[in-house]
Design an enzyme around this catalytic site. Sequence first.
Site, PDB file in Angstrom:
ATOM      1  N   ARG B  13      51.647  51.478  25.399  1.00 25.11           N
ATOM      2  CA  ARG B  13      52.201  50.211  24.908  1.00 25.11           C
ATOM      3  C   ARG B  13      51.482  49.023  25.574  1.00 25.11           C
ATOM      4  NH1 ARG B  13      53.985  45.317  26.194  1.00 25.11           N
ATOM      5  NH2 ARG B  13      55.040  46.197  28.039  1.00 25.11           N
ATOM      6  N   ASP B  14      51.742  48.777  26.841  1.00 22.78           N
ATOM      7  CA  ASP B  14      51.159  47.611  27.511  1.00 22.78           C
ATOM      8  C   ASP B  14      49.634  47.692  27.499  1.00 22.78           C
ATOM      9  OD1 ASP B  14      51.154  45.222  28.855  1.00 22.78           O
ATOM     10  OD2 ASP B  14      51.890  46.006  30.754  1.00 22.78           O
ATOM     11  N   HIS B 209      56.327  47.075  38.423  1.00 28.21           N
ATOM     12  CA  HIS B 209      55.244  47.064  37.436  1.00 28.21           C
ATOM     13  C   HIS B 209      54.159  46.108  37.940  1.00 28.21           C
ATOM     14  CE1 HIS B 209      53.933  46.655  33.019  1.00 28.21           C
ATOM     15  NE2 HIS B 209      53.380  45.584  33.550  1.00 28.21           N
ATOM     16  N   HIS B 211      49.945  44.877  38.228  1.00 27.81           N
ATOM     17  CA  HIS B 211      48.593  44.854  37.654  1.00 27.81           C
ATOM     18  C   HIS B 211      47.595  44.750  38.807  1.00 27.81           C
ATOM     19  CE1 HIS B 211      49.359  44.107  33.221  1.00 27.81           C
ATOM     20  NE2 HIS B 211      50.567  44.148  33.740  1.00 27.81           N
ATOM     21  N   CYS B 242      42.766  42.070  28.988  1.00 28.55           N
ATOM     22  CA  CYS B 242      42.181  41.529  27.771  1.00 28.55           C
ATOM     23  C   CYS B 242      40.722  41.941  27.699  1.00 28.55           C
ATOM     24  CB  CYS B 242      42.296  40.013  27.767  1.00 28.55           C
ATOM     25  SG  CYS B 242      41.491  39.286  26.342  1.00 28.55           S
ATOM     26  N   ASN B 251      47.120  47.186  33.913  1.00 29.55           N
ATOM     27  CA  ASN B 251      48.085  47.680  34.879  1.00 29.55           C
ATOM     28  C   ASN B 251      47.357  48.474  35.950  1.00 29.55           C
ATOM     29  OD1 ASN B 251      49.350  47.761  31.977  1.00 29.55           O
ATOM     30  ND2 ASN B 251      51.014  47.429  33.417  1.00 29.55           N
TER      31      ASN B 251
END
Lengths: 305, 305
Positions: B13-14, B209, B211, B242, B251
């Site tokens: 997903r992410d 969570h 990154h 991106c 992540n």
Amino acid sequence: MAERVIINDVGPRDGLQNQAVILDLEQRRALINALVDAGLTHIEIGSFVSPKAVPAMAGTGELAAHLPKQSKSGEPFQFSALIPNQKGYELAMAAGVRDVSMVVAASNTMNQRNINLSTDQAMTVSKAVFEQGREQGANTLAYIATAWECPYEGLVDESVVIRLAGELFEAGASEIILADTIGAACPGQVSSLLKKLAAEYDLSKFSCHFHDTRGMGVADVFAALEMGIRKFDASIGGLGGCPFAPGATGNVATEDVVLMLHQMGFDTGIDMRGLLAAVDLASSYVGRELGGNSINWIRRNIDKL
Amino acid sequence: MAERVIINDVGPRDGLQNQAVILDLEQRRALINALVDAGLTHIEIGSFVSPKAVPAMAGTGELAAHLPKQSKSGEPFQFSALIPNQKGYELAMAAGVRDVSMVVAASNTMNQRNINLSTDQAMTVSKAVFEQGREQGANTLAYIATAWECPYEGLVDESVVIRLAGELFEAGASEIILADTIGAACPGQVSSLLKKLAAEYDLSKFSCHFHDTRGMGVADVFAALEMGIRKFDASIGGLGGCPFAPGATGNVATEDVVLMLHQMGFDTGIDMRGLLAAVDLASSYVGRELGGNSINWIRRNIDKL
């Protein structure tokens, strides 16, 4: 006032000695100057070893004669050099280098393979040099290599490191640098060893040296910081590792460590723009793009740093 | 027996929603299967958002109908999906997805820019969904985004996160995931917030969570582990970020986190060889080489892991 953490950049020694490209003295000097321009006061400038064995380190004595005299902050420099033995010590002293470091591994097999001595024999050699250094007013730094794990013997018994540290201090070492030579330690192991060392010694006399081989270099620095360590080796751009083995990463990158330290509120005296300039210079010399895990973020955000 | 840490892989997903390449349903399913084969039981499989706005997530309902039924360990799966609002909740329920996550940012500007609602308005929407989910026996996970820093407002006040967490629990959220959405937090900030949250709530209901944008992802995980967090989001191969902004990392990589956890003596139920296979599969789909900071070391040492 923010608490100071000292970064000792070992790129000009630990970094360059493992590169495919051999820098000339002028380049090595320019790299050191770039680090000084970035505000570093502690730099490992080279080693006094056989130029046949390690051609990248040839001429360290000449290099030492042409170092900057004045740091940006006015604080004294510590331009250290690695010495393998008594002869290296004498070469360093003759070159006017008063900060010398020697390596003993915490694993017998590592000492055998590296310098063809047992740990006991290596300790005897080192201690003799440290005792002499103490008499002659030199500043002697003792590396304990493979302080967590040895590539031949596996995990290192913490009690061995504790014992070696005591003997090295007794012989006159002013500081002990715990080196995770192969970048094997996880932060839990870092905390564990430092906790035991703190029970025996003053941790302000310890420094840590991590590699980012397993992607845990910065986490290891954080773990050591939490235990009270306030001096770290790091290498500009993560310079180091073996250029022939993909992914054999070098020391934890100076810019990664400084970025975290600043964000955690510590003062390093180091300027990020200067570090970027040093990364770029080193990259141009070794012919490949250097940089730690944070380098792209730093480049994009340099105006805010 | 080793203590369990749960890894929730958010790559499908992410990770995928930020790629230039859009995977088809068969590829998305194959990636999830690869993660299941590696032993993962917690996977964020997609989101129920407008297929026009996020084409990469179209068809999540159909995907959900063809997921594996049996985990390798026999433990129950948590295949969660992100929902933006009430409509997303209904789509998820209709598709049989009982684990749903919603995002509220801790910063007003972030909520405004992201979903055109103030934080208060976003909380009202989320709380209504969580209350409904509680009545209907759904498992509702609440993301607090930009929990440490917002790209528009800067540092986030810890008291805001503490307050939002309380309100979300009260509304029925079964778990709160603290998201460092832009990869800005240093480990000291992670420790600080978690310490304050631990004074108010049971930390076993929190997950983190991170990154790796600033190269501190793994250090942040370590800091959270030290505070008692035992569930982490991570993304296979560090998938995410991106693709148009070089170095806008995704992540923290699942393999980096699992490597550290295993070395620190935790059990994850995850097999490193399976993770490598999933990294390779994801790389082949997105057309570029994925992998966390430890990936080269893992590849060289896979026979020992």
